[in-house]
Design a protein around this motif. Structure first.
Motif, short mmCIF file in Angstrom:
data_model
loop_
_atom_site.label_atom_id
_atom_site.label_comp_id
_atom_site.label_asym_id
_atom_site.label_seq_id
_atom_site.Cartn_x
_atom_site.Cartn_y
_atom_site.Cartn_z
N THR A 1 0.76 -2.18 25.84
CA THR A 1 1.70 -2.19 26.97
C THR A 1 3.10 -2.42 26.41
OG1 THR A 1 1.51 -4.58 27.30
CG2 THR A 1 -0.01 -3.18 28.55
N GLY A 2 4.09 -2.35 27.27
CA GLY A 2 5.43 -2.71 26.82
C GLY A 2 5.52 -4.21 26.61
N TRP A 3 6.65 -4.64 26.04
CA TRP A 3 6.85 -6.07 25.81
C TRP A 3 7.52 -6.74 27.01
CZ3 TRP A 3 5.36 -10.03 23.06
CH2 TRP A 3 6.16 -11.16 22.97
N GLU A 4 8.56 -6.08 27.53
CA GLU A 4 9.30 -6.64 28.66
C GLU A 4 9.97 -5.51 29.42
OE1 GLU A 4 11.47 -10.64 28.44
OE2 GLU A 4 13.15 -9.23 28.41
N ARG A 5 9.96 -5.61 30.74
CA ARG A 5 10.61 -4.62 31.58
C ARG A 5 11.63 -5.30 32.48
NH1 ARG A 5 8.75 0.40 32.44
NH2 ARG A 5 10.92 0.56 33.11
N HIS A 6 12.78 -4.64 32.66
CA HIS A 6 13.83 -5.12 33.56
C HIS A 6 13.96 -4.14 34.72
CE1 HIS A 6 15.97 -7.46 30.08
NE2 HIS A 6 14.76 -7.93 30.36
N ALA A 7 14.21 -4.65 35.89
CA ALA A 7 14.35 -3.79 37.07
C ALA A 7 15.25 -4.48 38.09
CB ALA A 7 12.99 -3.49 37.68
N LEU A 8 15.78 -3.67 39.01
CA LEU A 8 16.65 -4.17 40.07
C LEU A 8 15.85 -4.48 41.33
CD1 LEU A 8 19.62 -1.67 39.73
CD2 LEU A 8 19.59 -4.05 39.00
N VAL A 9 16.39 -5.37 42.11
CA VAL A 9 15.77 -5.68 43.40
C VAL A 9 15.76 -4.41 44.26
CG1 VAL A 9 16.03 -7.00 45.52
CG2 VAL A 9 16.46 -8.10 43.32
N GLY A 10 14.61 -4.14 44.86
CA GLY A 10 14.47 -2.97 45.72
C GLY A 10 14.11 -1.69 45.00
N SER A 11 14.06 -1.71 43.67
CA SER A 11 13.75 -0.50 42.91
C SER A 11 12.25 -0.45 42.59
CB SER A 11 14.56 -0.45 41.61
OG SER A 11 14.17 -1.51 40.75
N ASP A 12 11.84 0.63 41.93
CA ASP A 12 10.46 0.80 41.48
C ASP A 12 10.43 0.69 39.96
OD1 ASP A 12 10.09 1.35 44.13
OD2 ASP A 12 9.86 3.53 43.85
N VAL A 13 9.28 0.27 39.43
CA VAL A 13 9.14 0.17 37.98
C VAL A 13 7.73 0.61 37.58
CG1 VAL A 13 8.38 -2.25 37.98
CG2 VAL A 13 9.51 -1.31 35.96
N ARG A 14 7.65 1.30 36.49
CA ARG A 14 6.37 1.76 35.95
C ARG A 14 5.94 0.82 34.83
NH1 ARG A 14 4.00 7.32 34.96
NH2 ARG A 14 2.52 7.08 33.23
N LEU A 15 4.74 0.30 34.93
CA LEU A 15 4.17 -0.54 33.88
C LEU A 15 3.11 0.29 33.16
CD1 LEU A 15 3.75 -3.96 35.74
CD2 LEU A 15 5.70 -3.11 34.43
N SER A 16 3.38 0.59 31.90
CA SER A 16 2.50 1.47 31.13
C SER A 16 1.38 0.70 30.46
CB SER A 16 3.31 2.22 30.05
OG SER A 16 4.32 3.00 30.65
N CYS A 17 0.22 1.35 30.36
CA CYS A 17 -0.92 0.78 29.66
C CYS A 17 -1.73 1.93 29.06
CB CYS A 17 -1.80 -0.04 30.61
SG CYS A 17 -3.28 -0.71 29.82
N SER A 18 -2.00 1.85 27.77
CA SER A 18 -2.81 2.86 27.09
C SER A 18 -3.68 2.15 26.06
CB SER A 18 -1.92 3.92 26.41
OG SER A 18 -1.06 3.30 25.48
N PHE A 19 -4.60 2.89 25.46
CA PHE A 19 -5.48 2.25 24.48
C PHE A 19 -5.82 3.23 23.36
CE2 PHE A 19 -8.43 4.23 27.47
CZ PHE A 19 -9.35 4.83 26.63
N PHE A 20 -6.25 2.66 22.24
CA PHE A 20 -6.75 3.44 21.10
C PHE A 20 -8.22 3.10 20.90
CE2 PHE A 20 -8.00 3.56 16.66
CZ PHE A 20 -7.78 4.89 16.37
N SER A 21 -9.00 4.15 20.74
CA SER A 21 -10.44 3.98 20.51
C SER A 21 -10.91 5.11 19.62
CB SER A 21 -11.21 4.00 21.85
OG SER A 21 -12.61 4.02 21.61
N TRP A 22 -11.87 4.79 18.73
CA TRP A 22 -12.41 5.81 17.84
C TRP A 22 -13.32 6.79 18.59
CZ3 TRP A 22 -10.23 6.57 13.33
CH2 TRP A 22 -9.60 5.50 12.68
N ARG A 23 -13.74 6.42 19.77
CA ARG A 23 -14.64 7.28 20.55
C ARG A 23 -13.85 8.28 21.38
NH1 ARG A 23 -19.72 5.68 18.50
NH2 ARG A 23 -19.67 3.41 18.26
#
Length: 226
Positions: free
Chosen positions: A27-49
């Motif tokens: 994931t990211g380390w830290e996200r900043h956003a304004l009041v009333g706005s939208d923010v995307r929080l990313s999440c991904s993974f690594f796997s050998w499968r």
């Protein structure tokens, strides 16, 4: 004897239990956003499968000042589920792509109360062993200037001053060289003028030499006529 036969059958028939391997979640380390706005929080993974059809994502939220986390989202069985009692029940949207190992979420209409830590966990069976990853959300009335922007501005100002100093240095050298050249030319012209004046003065001071020079000129002019 029966145990030996069972092991032998596993080896020869290739019926080896599939072992799970570690999965790495990002994931990211830290996200900043304004009041009333939208923010995307990313999440991904690594796997050998290969990405499993049973891949799952889950998000939890721990508000600032609290020790307890609450579950806010799950993706399992090919369908997203938003917790219907949490603070984001009407403001959370799944925007990820599980087939590409993306479990991102979108938080809408942010408020100061949304400040906190969001943790993502993912499973890609049989790879289910992994450490969840967290990202901190900070909501501001005005997004603060990043430290990198300040550093970049300082570097830019310093470089600008260095360029200005170099330009001034070479300009001063040019002006000094021009002044020296002008003085040299003026001195040379003054010496030449003084020499001609001295020759004229010497001829005026010695009239005999002047008469001799005049007679010589007359002789030369007569020879030219003949």
């Amino acid at each position: 004897m029966l145990t030996f036969l069972a092991l032998a059958s596993v080896v020869f028939l290739g019926i080896v239990p599939e072992q799970s391997q570690a999965i790495v979640i990002y994931t990211g380390w830290e996200r900043h956003a304004l009041v009333g706005s939208d923010v995307r929080l990313s999440c991904s993974f690594f796997s050998w499968r290969w990405t499993s059809e049973d891949v799952t994502f889950s998000w939890s939220y721990r508000p600032d000042g609290s020790r307890d986390s609450i579950s806010i989202f799950h993706y399992t069985g090919g369908a997203p589920y938003v917790d219907n009692k949490g603070p984001f029940r009407d403001r959370l949207e799944f925007v990820g792509n599980p087939g590409r190992r993306d479990g991102s979420i979108l938080l809408k209409n942010l408020d100061f109360a949304d400040n906190g830590t969001f943790t993502c966990d993912a499973k890609n069976p049989p790879d289910i062993v992994g450490r969840p990853s967290s990202v901190r959300l900070l909501v501001f009335e005005k997004v603060p200037i990043q430290a990198g922007v300040i550093t970049g501005a300082i570097i830019g100002v310093v470089l600008g001053l260095l360029v200005l100093i170099v330009v001034i240095y070479y300009l001063m050298r040019f002006l000094v060289a021009r002044r020296v050249f002008s003085l040299s030319v003026s001195k040379h012209g003054k010496k030449k003028k003084e020499g001609s004046q001295q020759r004229q003065a010497s001829s005026v001071a010695d009239p005999s030499k002047a008469k001799a020079a005049a007679s010589e000129k007359k002789k030369e002019s007569r020879k030219d006529k003949k």
